[in-house]
Design an enzyme around this catalytic site. Sequence first.
Site, PDB file in Angstrom:
ATOM      1  N   HIS A  63      23.309  41.393  42.284  1.00  0.00           N
ATOM      2  CA  HIS A  63      24.063  40.671  41.259  1.00  0.00           C
ATOM      3  C   HIS A  63      25.512  40.501  41.719  1.00  0.00           C
ATOM      4  CE1 HIS A  63      25.369  39.454  37.285  1.00  0.00           C
ATOM      5  NE2 HIS A  63      24.166  39.667  36.791  1.00  0.00           N
ATOM      6  N   GLY A 107      20.029  44.169  41.916  1.00  0.00           N
ATOM      7  CA  GLY A 107      19.188  43.170  41.274  1.00  0.00           C
ATOM      8  C   GLY A 107      18.359  42.362  42.259  1.00  0.00           C
ATOM      9  N   TYR A 137      20.784  49.418  33.341  1.00  0.00           N
ATOM     10  CA  TYR A 137      19.802  48.363  33.631  1.00  0.00           C
ATOM     11  C   TYR A 137      18.954  48.128  32.385  1.00  0.00           C
ATOM     12  CZ  TYR A 137      17.963  45.526  37.451  1.00  0.00           C
ATOM     13  OH  TYR A 137      17.651  44.477  38.278  1.00  0.00           O
TER      14      TYR A 137
HETATM   15  O1  YZS Z   1      36.122  41.649  50.924  1.00  0.00           O
HETATM   16  P1  YZS Z   1      35.439  40.323  50.690  1.00  0.00           P
HETATM   17  O2  YZS Z   1      36.176  39.419  49.763  1.00  0.00           O
HETATM   18  O3  YZS Z   1      34.993  39.677  51.969  1.00  0.00           O
HETATM   19  O4  YZS Z   1      34.084  40.673  49.897  1.00  0.00           O
HETATM   20  C1  YZS Z   1      33.101  41.508  50.457  1.00  0.00           C
HETATM   21  C2  YZS Z   1      32.394  42.235  49.362  1.00  0.00           C
HETATM   22  O5  YZS Z   1      33.268  42.688  48.356  1.00  0.00           O
HETATM   23  C3  YZS Z   1      31.501  41.107  48.821  1.00  0.00           C
HETATM   24  N1  YZS Z   1      30.337  41.624  48.111  1.00  0.00           N
HETATM   25  C4  YZS Z   1      30.030  41.312  46.850  1.00  0.00           C
HETATM   26  N2  YZS Z   1      30.673  40.566  45.949  1.00  0.00           N
HETATM   27  C5  YZS Z   1      30.119  40.458  44.731  1.00  0.00           C
HETATM   28  N3  YZS Z   1      28.964  41.029  44.364  1.00  0.00           N
HETATM   29  C6  YZS Z   1      28.272  41.790  45.243  1.00  0.00           C
HETATM   30  N4  YZS Z   1      27.126  42.364  44.875  1.00  0.00           N
HETATM   31  C7  YZS Z   1      28.815  41.961  46.548  1.00  0.00           C
HETATM   32  N5  YZS Z   1      28.441  42.645  47.657  1.00  0.00           N
HETATM   33  C8  YZS Z   1      29.373  42.425  48.584  1.00  0.00           C
HETATM   34  O6  YZS Z   1      31.050  40.440  49.987  1.00  0.00           O
HETATM   35  C9  YZS Z   1      32.022  40.590  51.022  1.00  0.00           C
HETATM   36  C10 YZS Z   1      31.312  41.154  52.230  1.00  0.00           C
HETATM   37  O7  YZS Z   1      30.974  42.494  51.938  1.00  0.00           O
HETATM   38  P2  YZS Z   1      31.256  43.668  52.961  1.00  0.00           P
HETATM   39  O8  YZS Z   1      31.024  44.947  52.232  1.00  0.00           O
HETATM   40  O9  YZS Z   1      32.583  43.503  53.639  1.00  0.00           O
HETATM   41  O10 YZS Z   1      30.106  43.387  54.048  1.00  0.00           O
HETATM   42  P3  YZS Z   1      29.260  44.428  54.872  1.00  0.00           P
HETATM   43  O11 YZS Z   1      30.127  45.509  55.463  1.00  0.00           O
HETATM   44  O12 YZS Z   1      28.410  43.601  55.771  1.00  0.00           O
HETATM   45  O13 YZS Z   1      28.324  45.163  53.807  1.00  0.00           O
HETATM   46  C11 YZS Z   1      27.373  44.399  53.088  1.00  0.00           C
HETATM   47  C12 YZS Z   1      26.845  45.255  51.928  1.00  0.00           C
HETATM   48  C13 YZS Z   1      25.853  44.382  51.137  1.00  0.00           C
HETATM   49  C14 YZS Z   1      26.096  46.465  52.503  1.00  0.00           C
HETATM   50  C15 YZS Z   1      28.019  45.741  51.060  1.00  0.00           C
HETATM   51  O14 YZS Z   1      28.824  44.604  50.719  1.00  0.00           O
HETATM   52  C16 YZS Z   1      27.592  46.389  49.787  1.00  0.00           C
HETATM   53  O15 YZS Z   1      27.233  47.584  49.771  1.00  0.00           O
HETATM   54  N6  YZS Z   1      27.642  45.622  48.701  1.00  0.00           N
HETATM   55  C17 YZS Z   1      27.261  46.120  47.378  1.00  0.00           C
HETATM   56  C18 YZS Z   1      25.789  46.140  47.243  1.00  0.00           C
HETATM   57  C19 YZS Z   1      25.433  46.582  45.861  1.00  0.00           C
HETATM   58  O16 YZS Z   1      25.646  47.748  45.491  1.00  0.00           O
HETATM   59  N7  YZS Z   1      24.898  45.650  45.055  1.00  0.00           N
HETATM   60  C20 YZS Z   1      24.459  45.924  43.696  1.00  0.00           C
HETATM   61  C21 YZS Z   1      25.039  44.904  42.711  1.00  0.00           C
HETATM   62  N8  YZS Z   1      24.555  45.209  41.376  1.00  0.00           N
HETATM   63  C22 YZS Z   1      23.359  44.755  40.922  1.00  0.00           C
HETATM   64  O17 YZS Z   1      22.682  43.984  41.546  1.00  0.00           O
HETATM   65  C23 YZS Z   1      22.834  45.210  39.553  1.00  0.00           C
HETATM   66  C24 YZS Z   1      23.571  44.585  38.418  1.00  0.00           C
HETATM   67  S1  YZS Z   1      22.943  46.989  39.477  1.00  0.00           S
HETATM   68  O18 YZS Z   1      24.342  47.368  39.584  1.00  0.00           O
HETATM   69  O19 YZS Z   1      22.396  47.344  38.161  1.00  0.00           O
HETATM   70  O20 YZS Z   1      22.131  47.501  40.562  1.00  0.00           O
END
Ligand code: YZS
Length: 258
Positions: A63, A107, A137
Amino acid sequence: MSLVIVEVNGAMGTITLNRAKVNALNGELIDEIASALATMKARNLRVIVLRAKRGAKVFSAGHEVTELPTNGRDPITYNDPLRQIVRAIQLHPCPVIAMVEGSVWGGACELVMSCDLIVAAQDTTLAITPAKLGVPYNLSGILNLMKVVNMPIIKEMLFTARPVSAQRLMECGVINHVVPREELESFTQQLAMQIVETSPLVLRILKEELRVLASAHPITPEAYERIQSLRREVYDSEDYQEGIRAFLEKRKPEFHGR
Ligand code: YZS
């Protein structure tokens, strides 16, 4: 630039997620997936593959966190884009195959698990993250996960929020096939072609029968309202604000249970 790339090859449609940088699922991306599905339905395609771009390190980061409300509103309502796309896939008349390479977060795990079959590259991982972000969730989302993942594994994934390998999830029956990255496309295409050769009328009714039967978990209005009120306590909490703030500030959240 389009947030999805749509291709049609005979009776097979392919939808490729194409949002910089990590395919976070925002409203616009989800609208484009939904519109591609609608077009494919109108064209009577017989199988659809949902994928990220070849070689993706991240299939989808889940998400779009900046679209989770922090003003006291329920973060995942019935009309949330994630909920809409999950329903669109479940209701789509032909099988949808998730062809997954790279990591899958939050998500996006539900999105993938709502597809009918999952084929993953060997180094794929899935992490179900609401407890990492502090997000309560919603019930239909949890039910969708429960339909696919057995209770011990879903509990481990939800309670730790840690990535689990595709190989382990295949051993648990969550993922259909794990193949080397270089074989992912050819393997998925072969699987898709086997589906194309079967009866579309039968597949449509089988998919619907399975959907209806797997969702047959009646709960009382009182139980539903109770869970909703527990969820409300979470999205009204300091911890919820902290989870989102910590994500935006790129640090670990400090949860205090209030
Ligand atoms: O610094 P910039 O501006 O380049 O932005 C970064 C991240 O902040 C952004 N980004 C996101 N922005 C909005 N929503 C997201 N879910 C999201 N994930 C990442 O993308 C830019 C690149 O991210 P980096 O961290 O610099 O890239 P990298 O080192 O390659 O790592 C990629 C991952 C995907 C491993 C890392 O970004 C990460 O851990 N992201 C969060 C993944 C996550 O926890 N997603 C869950 C979101 N929540 C949900 O789906 C549900 C509502 S819930 O919370 O209930 O599970």
